[in-house]
Design an enzyme around this catalytic site. Structure first.
Site, PDB file in Angstrom:
ATOM      1  N   GLY B  42       0.869  -1.172   0.000  1.00 19.46           N
ATOM      2  CA  GLY B  42       0.000   0.000   0.000  1.00 19.46           C
ATOM      3  C   GLY B  42       0.907   1.225   0.000  1.00 19.46           C
ATOM      4  NE  ARG B 330     -11.462  11.511  10.298  1.00 24.25           N
ATOM      5  CZ  ARG B 330     -10.699  10.953   9.376  1.00 24.25           C
ATOM      6  NH1 ARG B 330     -10.041   9.847   9.643  1.00 24.25           N
ATOM      7  NH2 ARG B 330     -10.594  11.490   8.193  1.00 24.25           N
TER       8      ARG B 330
HETATM    9  C1  LIG Z   1     -12.508   4.584   3.096  1.00 22.54           C
HETATM   10  C2  LIG Z   1     -11.246   5.166   3.660  1.00 22.54           C
HETATM   11  C3  LIG Z   1     -10.897   6.480   3.381  1.00 22.54           C
HETATM   12  C4  LIG Z   1      -9.729   7.029   3.902  1.00 22.54           C
HETATM   13  N1  LIG Z   1      -9.426   8.333   3.605  1.00 22.54           N
HETATM   14  C5  LIG Z   1      -8.282   8.856   4.089  1.00 22.54           C
HETATM   15  C6  LIG Z   1      -7.921  10.200   3.766  1.00 22.54           C
HETATM   16  O1  LIG Z   1      -8.638  10.915   3.066  1.00 22.54           O
HETATM   17  N2  LIG Z   1      -6.764  10.684   4.252  1.00 22.54           N
HETATM   18  C7  LIG Z   1      -5.941   9.926   5.024  1.00 22.54           C
HETATM   19  O2  LIG Z   1      -4.889  10.401   5.407  1.00 22.54           O
HETATM   20  N3  LIG Z   1      -6.251   8.646   5.336  1.00 22.54           N
HETATM   21  C8  LIG Z   1      -7.401   8.095   4.891  1.00 22.54           C
HETATM   22  N4  LIG Z   1      -7.707   6.796   5.212  1.00 22.54           N
HETATM   23  C9  LIG Z   1      -6.743   5.971   5.942  1.00 22.54           C
HETATM   24  C10 LIG Z   1      -5.641   5.498   5.005  1.00 22.54           C
HETATM   25  O3  LIG Z   1      -6.165   5.222   3.737  1.00 22.54           O
HETATM   26  C11 LIG Z   1      -4.934   4.235   5.479  1.00 22.54           C
HETATM   27  O4  LIG Z   1      -4.602   4.346   6.813  1.00 22.54           O
HETATM   28  C12 LIG Z   1      -3.651   4.019   4.706  1.00 22.54           C
HETATM   29  O5  LIG Z   1      -3.878   4.071   3.324  1.00 22.54           O
HETATM   30  C13 LIG Z   1      -2.997   2.711   5.061  1.00 22.54           C
HETATM   31  O6  LIG Z   1      -1.888   2.491   4.221  1.00 22.54           O
HETATM   32  P1  LIG Z   1      -0.917   1.283   4.463  1.00 22.54           P
HETATM   33  O7  LIG Z   1       0.102   1.344   3.411  1.00 22.54           O
HETATM   34  O8  LIG Z   1      -0.466   1.298   5.878  1.00 22.54           O
HETATM   35  O9  LIG Z   1      -1.827  -0.026   4.326  1.00 22.54           O
HETATM   36  P2  LIG Z   1      -2.714  -0.589   3.107  1.00 22.54           P
HETATM   37  O10 LIG Z   1      -2.898   0.372   2.024  1.00 22.54           O
HETATM   38  O11 LIG Z   1      -3.902  -1.197   3.745  1.00 22.54           O
HETATM   39  O12 LIG Z   1      -1.831  -1.735   2.503  1.00 22.54           O
HETATM   40  C14 LIG Z   1      -1.660  -2.961   3.127  1.00 22.54           C
HETATM   41  C15 LIG Z   1      -0.843  -3.848   2.222  1.00 22.54           C
HETATM   42  O13 LIG Z   1      -0.453  -4.989   2.949  1.00 22.54           O
HETATM   43  C16 LIG Z   1      -0.721  -6.153   2.211  1.00 22.54           C
HETATM   44  N5  LIG Z   1      -0.881  -7.212   3.194  1.00 22.54           N
HETATM   45  C17 LIG Z   1      -1.576  -7.194   4.360  1.00 22.54           C
HETATM   46  N6  LIG Z   1      -1.407  -8.347   5.014  1.00 22.54           N
HETATM   47  C18 LIG Z   1      -0.589  -9.107   4.258  1.00 22.54           C
HETATM   48  C19 LIG Z   1      -0.039 -10.404   4.411  1.00 22.54           C
HETATM   49  N7  LIG Z   1      -0.289 -11.153   5.476  1.00 22.54           N
HETATM   50  N8  LIG Z   1       0.761 -10.872   3.423  1.00 22.54           N
HETATM   51  C20 LIG Z   1       1.044 -10.126   2.322  1.00 22.54           C
HETATM   52  N9  LIG Z   1       0.565  -8.895   2.148  1.00 22.54           N
HETATM   53  C21 LIG Z   1      -0.242  -8.396   3.102  1.00 22.54           C
HETATM   54  C22 LIG Z   1      -1.906  -5.802   1.361  1.00 22.54           C
HETATM   55  O14 LIG Z   1      -1.944  -6.643   0.241  1.00 22.54           O
HETATM   56  C23 LIG Z   1      -1.575  -4.364   0.991  1.00 22.54           C
HETATM   57  O15 LIG Z   1      -0.678  -4.348  -0.094  1.00 22.54           O
HETATM   58  C24 LIG Z   1      -8.889   6.248   4.715  1.00 22.54           C
HETATM   59  C25 LIG Z   1      -9.235   4.938   4.996  1.00 22.54           C
HETATM   60  C26 LIG Z   1     -10.420   4.411   4.520  1.00 22.54           C
HETATM   61  C27 LIG Z   1     -10.824   3.050   4.957  1.00 22.54           C
END
Ligand SMILES: Cc1cc2nc3c(=O)[nH]c(=O)nc-3n(C[C@H](O)[C@H](O)[C@H](O)COP(=O)(O)OP(=O)(O)OC[C@H]3O[C@@H](n4cnc5c(N)ncnc54)[C@H](O)[C@@H]3O)c2cc1C
Ligand code: SF4
Ligand code: FES
Lengths: 254, 658
Positions: B42, B330
Site C-alpha cells: 500500500g 472525529r
Molecule cells: C474509506 C477510507 C478512506 C480514507 N481516507 C483517508 C484520507 O482521506 N486521508 C488519510 O490520510 N487517510 C485516509 N484513510 C486511511 C488510510 O487510507 C490508510 O490508513 C492508509 O492508506 C494505510 O496504508 P498502508 O500502506 O499502511 O496499508 P494498506 O494500504 O492497507 O496496505 C496494506 C498492504 O499490505 C498487504 N498485506 C496485508 N497483510 C498481508 C499479508 N499477510 N501478506 C502479504 N501482504 C499483506 C496488502 O496486500 C496491501 O498491499 C482512509 C481509509 C479508509 C478506509
C-alpha cells in the site's frame, strides 16, 4: 425509495483452475433485498453453498466501493452489469426484479487467463505499467511542488484520465480484447503534465509495444470500452495516444 | 527484550536533522548484497519498496491482492496534510505537529510527530514530481482544503480520490523498480509468519494463494506494511481483505503490540441497512467543510428533512463546539452523533442516523459563481444549480457513491450518516527508527502504533504512510543494516525456516481438519458484534469483562466447529479468510484487555465511567500518560509494558474544541 425482495436464477461460470474447461452452472437465490449490493447477493449464495458442503464461487473483490478495480464480473453480457459508470461492487439489486435470470461470467480475453471461476489473471496490466507508465524520479529529487504551475484544465484532464482503476472492463467489453483505453489513460495523464514530458516518446512506444506483446487485440474504434468503463474514461484518450504514438514514431532518433 | 524508544537527544526541531547526519550508512556495493523483505505494498510498503530499491537494496515485496495498485490505500478519499503554508494562513511545521499531538489527545510521541510534520512538505513535492494530479486553482497552483481538528487549510487532494492518486504514484515508482530488476514483486501471496534466527528477523513464510504452496523467503531485514485491522469489527470502512495476520504473527513471535484498543470511529459513513451488510462506506470528512450536521429538535420526528423548518433543527456540533463547529475531530463528532441518536433524535428508518446537509453550501457557492461570472438577475433556483455544480466538482464521486448505495439523490435530500469503524491507531510498537521489539523487523504505515496517539486527525494517515516509506525508513534501516554487511544470505534450508514452515503448515492442516458446521463468515460476524457492542464507540469495565469471556468461548467454538470447503492446494478464499478470522479473534481479546486496563477516556477510547457531566472525555494524565505495549506470553496471556510519554515542548491541557 420502495424496497422489495426477489427470487432469482443465477447461471454462473464455474472453472476449477486454469486448465479446467469450465461451464455455466445454475443456482437459485431467494429473498434477495433490493437494497443489497450485487456482491452481497453473491455472498448469500456462497454462504448457502458452504452450508450445503459445496465450493463457493470464487470471485475477485476488495474495496467494495468502486475504487480498487478488483471486482470484475461480466453480467448478462455486460462488463460490470447493467448500470452505467458502475463497478460490479457498486451495482445494487435494485437493478433486477423478481424472477430474473442473471448470467455471470469472468472477463474473457487471451491476455486475461481464468485462474478460477470468475477470477482472471490481469498481471499483464502491471507489466504494461512497468514498460513505462511512470515518471523516472527517485525519492528526494523533487523540487517544490508549486515551482511549476499547471493550467487547471490540463490538471483536471490529467486527473480524469488518472481515474482509471485498472479493472479491465474495457478489454472484456471489446470484441477485439484491446487494452487501448487502459493504456491511453496512463499515457494521457502523463502526457498532459509537464513532469511527464522528458520521457514522452519512449513511454508511448514502450507501453504500446508491451501491450502488443501481451496479446491484447488491436483497436478498431468500436467504442464499447468507453461505454462500459466504470470511470467514464473517454475515447479522447485513445486519440491522444495515437497522436503521441505517431509523433514519437516519426521523430524517434533510434 | 529491548524496549527503548531510541528518541535522539537534543532539541525537538533538530533531532531528525542530527539523526540523519550521524546515522550509519551502507555503501553502494554493500547495498547490492543486502536483501529486504517487504510485506504489503500500500502507500507505506510501495513507497518503501521503491525508495529502498532506488538506493540499491535488493527488495522482495508481497501483497495478497492481484496487483499492488489494489491495496486498501487506494480507497482513501479526502486528502493528505502537509505543512506547506501555501495558503498563507498561519500554518507551520510546529502547528501541524501541535495539532496532531493535541488531536491524538496527548498519547503520541513528540519526536515522532515532529518528524512527521517536518517531512510532510517533501511528500507533496515527491508526489507532484511523480505526476500525481492534485487539485489546482485557476492560477495553476495547488489547492487546499480543511480537515477536522485544525483551523488552517493544509489538506492537498485529488477530488475524493486522493488515496487512489497517491497510491498510483507510489505504485508506478514501484513498478519502475520492478522493471529495473531491483524489486521482485509477489502478488497473490500472503505472509503467514516471520522467521527469526538468533533473535533477528531473517525472512518470512508466505503462501502462494493460487496454488496454496508455502514458500520461504530470506531477508536481512523484514518490513511489515500490512495496513490496519479495523475489520476485527466485521463491519468497517476497510476493504474486505484488510486483516491483522501479518502483525499478529509477528506479535506472537515477540513484537510488542502498542495501544491495541485505540480505534477510530469515523463520524460520517452511510448507515447500516440490513443483516446482509458486508461493509460500510465512508463519506469523506472533507464533506464537513461544506456540509452541516443536524437532527430535528423534536424527539422521534418523522417529517421529511425538507419539511422541518430551520428553527426546528439542532445543528448540535455548531451548538456544542462553536470554535470548530462541524470540523471537530472525529472522535468528538462520532460521540456527539451517538449521543443524539441514543437520546431519540436519530433520523431515517433505523433512527440510527443524522443528516449531513449541503443546502447552505449550494447557495453559498452559487452566489460566488454569480459574482465570478458577473451574472445579474439570477433566480434562486439558478444560483442553487450553479452551487451544485461547484459541489459536484469537489465531491462528485462521493455523491454518486451515496446515490448508488442508498438509491437517494443527495443533491436533493440531505445525506443520512452514522459513525463506523474506520482506522486503527494501535499497531505494532515501534521505536523512533520504526523497528519493532524484534531486531531487524520494522513496521510502517497504519500497521504500526506511532504518531496518532489516541485519535488520528483526518488526512494524516496518507501523510504518515508516505513519510514512513519515502523519508524515514530509507535512513533508519541503514543504521541496522550497516552492521549486517557481513551476514551472507542465509539459505532457506536453515532449520529456522523449516521449523516455521512446518508450524504454519500444521496450523493450516488443523483449520482444514476441524470439519465442523459453521462458516468462517458466521464467526467473523459474531466476533464483530461483540467488539462493536462492547469495545466500540463507548466502553465500560463490565462490558469489556463480558466481551473477554465471550471471545474466549467463541475461539473454542471456532476451533471445534468451523467448516472450510475445498482443499489446501488450490485457490481457496475460504481458507485464507479462516486464518485471518482466527487471528482477529485473538486480537479482539487483547483489544478488550487493553481497553479494560486503561481507566480513562482519551481520543477514540471512551470509557463511560470517565466522563464529565456534559459527556466530554476525561483523561487521566497522572496515571495513564503512557503507551501500552503488550508482550505476548501465552494464549490469552499478555504482559503489559509501559512507555512513558514525556512532553517537553507542548503544554498538555484538557483537549477543548469549544
Ligand atoms: C474509506 C477510507 C478512506 C480514507 N481516507 C483517508 C484520507 O482521506 N486521508 C488519510 O490520510 N487517510 C485516509 N484513510 C486511511 C488510510 O487510507 C490508510 O490508513 C492508509 O492508506 C494505510 O496504508 P498502508 O500502506 O499502511 O496499508 P494498506 O494500504 O492497507 O496496505 C496494506 C498492504 O499490505 C498487504 N498485506 C496485508 N497483510 C498481508 C499479508 N499477510 N501478506 C502479504 N501482504 C499483506 C496488502 O496486500 C496491501 O498491499 C482512509 C481509509 C479508509 C478506509
Ligand atoms: S479504462 Fe475504464 S474499463 Fe479500462 S481499466 Fe480503466 S477503469 Fe477499467
Ligand atoms: S471491489 Fe473495489 S472496485 Fe469493486
Amino acid at each position: 425509495m420502495e424496497h422489495y425482495n426477489m427470487n432469482l436464477k443465477l447461471r454462473i461460470w464455474r472453472q476449477k483452475n486454469k486448465s479446467d474447461k469450465g461451464g455455466l452452472v445454475d443456482y437459485k437465490v431467494e429473498n434477495i433485498s433490493s437494497e443489497m449490493s450485487f456482491l452481497e447477493m453473491i455472498d448469500i449464495l456462497n454462504e448457502k453453498l458452504v452450508e450445503e458442503n459445496k465450493e463457493p464461487v470464487a470471485f475477485d473483490h476488495d474495496c467494495r466501493e468502486g475504487i480498487c478495480g478488483t471486482c470484475s464480473m461480466f453480467i448478462n453480457g455486460r462488463a460490470h452489469g447493467p448500470w452505467h459508470a458502475t463497478t460490479t461492487c457498486q451495482l445494487h439489486m435494485r437493478a433486477f426484479k423478481d424472477g430474473d435470470t442473471i448470467i455471470i461470467e469472468p472477463w474473457r480475453a487471451k491476455a486475461f487467463p481464468v485462474i478460477k471461476d470468475l477470477i482472471v489473471d490481469r498481471s499483464s496490466f502491471d507489466r504494461i505499467i512497468q514498460a513505462g507508465g511512470y515518471i523516472s524520479v527517485n525519492t528526494g529529487n523533487a523540487v517544490d511542488a508549486n515551482t511549476i504551475p499547471i493550467e487547471k484544465n490540463k490538471a483536471d484532464n490529467a486527473f480524469a484520465a488518472a481515474a482509471c482503476i485498472g479493472c479491465g472492463a474495457c478489454v472484456a467489453a471489446c470484441p477485439n480484447s484491446s487494452a487501448m483505453l487502459y493504456v491511453s489513460a496512463k499515457i494521457s495523464q502523463l502526457a498532459l503534465l509537464p513532469q511527464g514530458n522528458p520521457e514522452r516518446k519512449t513511454r508511448v512506444l514502450n507501453m504500446v509495444s508491451q501491450m502488443d506483446k501481451e496479446e491484447f487485440g488491436s483497436c478498431t474504434n468500436i467504442g464499447a470500452c468507453e461505454a462500459e468503463c466504470p470511470k467514464e474514461i473517454s475515447l479522447e484518450n485513445i486519440a491522444r495516444l495515437n497522436r503521441e504514438f505517431a509523433f514519437a514514431s516519426l521523430t524517434s532518433e533510434e | 527484550m529491548a524496549f527503548n524508544s531510541k528518541i535522539p537527544a537534543g532539541e525537538l526541531e533538530k533531532k531528525w536533522e542530527d539523526y540523519k547526519s550521524h546515522v550509519k550508512l551502507v555503501n553502494p556495493t554493500n547495498k547490492r548484497k543486502l536483501e529486504i523483505v517487504i510485506v504489503g505494498t500500500g502507500l507505506a510498503g510501495a513507497s518503501a519498496a521503491a525508495s529502498l530499491a532506488e538506493l540499491g537494496y535488493k527488495v522482495k515485496a508481497f501483497c495478497f491482492q492481484d496487483s499492488p495498485r489494489r491495496a486498501h490505500s487506494i480507497a482513501a478519499q479526502g486528502g493528505i496534510n502537509a505543512a506547506k503554508n501555501y495558503q498563507n494562513d498561519g500554518d507551520s511545521v510546529y502547528r501541524l505537529f501541535y495539532d496532531t499531538v493535541k488531536g491524538g489527545d496527548y498519547r503520541s510521541r513528540e519526536a515522532n510527530v515532529y518528524r512527521l510534520a517536518d517531512v510532510s512538505a517533501n511528500i507533496i513535492d515527491q508526489c507532484v514530481a511523480q505526476g500525481v494530479p492534485f487539485a489546482r486553482e485557476y492560477g495553476g497552483l495547488l489547492s487546499n482544503r480543511s480537515f477536522g481538528g485544525t483551523q488552517v487549510q493544509r489538506t492537498f487532494y485529488a477530488a475524493g480520490q486522493t488515496g487512489q492518486q497517491l497510491l498510483l504514484g507510489a505504485y508506478s515508482a514501484l513498478e519502475r523498480q520492478v522493471a529495473l530488476g531491483n524489486v521482485k514483486m509477489y502478488t497473490r501471496h500472503e505472509m503467514l509468519d516471520v522467521v527469526t534466527i538468533d533473535g533477528k528477523a531473517r525472512g518470512i513464510i508466505a503462501r502462494n494463494l493460487i496454488t496454496g504452496e508455502l514458500e520461504r523467503h530470506f531477508g536481512h531485514a523484514v518490513l511489515l506494511c500490512s495496513g490496519g485491522y479495523g475489520n476485527v469489527f466485521y463491519l468497517s470502512t476497510n476493504a474486505m481483505g484488510c486483516n491483522v495476520t501479518a502483525i499478529w504473527k509477528a506479535h506472537k513471535k515477540g513484537a510488542y503490540f502498542g495501544n491495541p484498543c485505540f480505534t477510530q470511529i469515523h463520524p460520517t459513513c452511510i448507515p447500516v441497512s440490513g443483516e446482509y451488510q458486508s461493509k460500510l462506506t465512508l463519506m469523506s470528512e472533507s464533506l464537513r467543510n461544506d456540509g452541516r450536521i443536524w437532527v430535528p429538535k423534536k424527539q422521534g420526528d418523522t417529517r421529511k428533512p425538507n419539511e422541518i423548518p430551520e428553527d426546528e433543527r439542532d445543528y448540535y456540533l455548531e451548538r456544542r463546539y462553536p470554535a470548530f463547529g462541524n470540523l471537530v475531530p472525529r472522535d468528538v463528532a462520532s460521540r456527539a452523533a451517538k449521543e443524539r441518536c441514543d437520546a431519540g433524535y436519530g433520523v431515517g428508518s433505523s433512527k440510527m442516523a443524522v443528516y449531513l446537509d449541503f443546502t447552505d453550501a449550494f447557495e453559498r457557492y452559487g452566489n460566488i459563481e454569480v459574482g465570478k461570472k458577473g451574472l445579474d438577475n439570477i433566480s434562486k433556483e439558478k444560483i442553487i444549480e450553479l452551487g451544485k455544480d461547484v459541489v459536484k466538482e469537489k465531491y462528485g464521486n462521493l455523491f454518486d457513491m451515496y446515490a448508488k448505495i442508498t438509491g437517494e439523490n443527495p443533491y436533493e435530500v440531505p445525506m443520512r450518516i452514522y459513525p463506523a469503524v474506520h482506522y486503527t491507531m494501535g499497531g505494532l510498537w515501534v521505536d523512533y527508527e520504526l523497528m519493532t521489539t524484534i531486531d531487524g523487523l520494522y513496521c510502517l504505515g497504519e500497521a504500526n502504533f506511532s504518531d496518532h496517539g489516541a485519535n488520528r486527525l483526518g488526512a494524516s494517515a496518507l501523510m504518515q504512510g508516505l513519510a514512513d516509506g519515502y523519508f524515514v525508513i530509507p535512513y533508519t534501516i541503514g543504521n541496522y543494516l550497516a552492521d549486517e554487511i557481513r551476514t551472507a544470505e542465509i539459505p532457506t534450508s536453515h532449520e529456522a525456516f523449516a521449523k516455521t514452515e512446518s508450524e504454519v503448515k500444521s496450523r493450516i492442516d488443523q483449520l482444514m481438519n476441524i470439519k465442523g458446521t459453521k462458516s468462517v463468515e458466521s464467526f467473523h460476524k459474531r466476533l464483530g458484534k461483540i467488539m462493536w457492542d462492547k469495545c466500540g464507540m463507548a466502553r465500560n469495565a463490565e462490558g469489556l469483562k463480558q466481551a473477554i469471556t465471550e471471545i474466549q468461548a467463541l475461539k473454542k467454538e471456532f476451533w471445534s466447529d468451523l467448516k472450510i470447503p475445498g482443499t489446501i492446494n488450490e485457490f481457496n478464499p475460504e481458507l485464507d479468510k479462516a486464518g485471518r478470522v482466527a487471528d482477529f479473534i485473538e486480537l479482539g481479546e487483547l483489544m478488550c484487555k487493553d481497553a479494560l486496563d486503561r481507566n480513562e477516556s482519551c481520543g477514540g477510547h471512551f470509557r463511560e465511567e470517565y466522563q464529565t457531566p456534559e459527556g466530554e472525555a476525561m483523561r487521566d494524565d497522572e496515571n495513564y500518560q503512557f503507551v501500552s505495549a503488550w508482550e505476548f506470553k501465552n494464549e490469552s496471556d499478555w504482559e503489559l509494558h509501559k512507555e512513558d510519554l514525556v512532553y517537553e515542548n507542548i503544554k498538555i491541557a484538557a483537549r477543548s474544541y469549544k
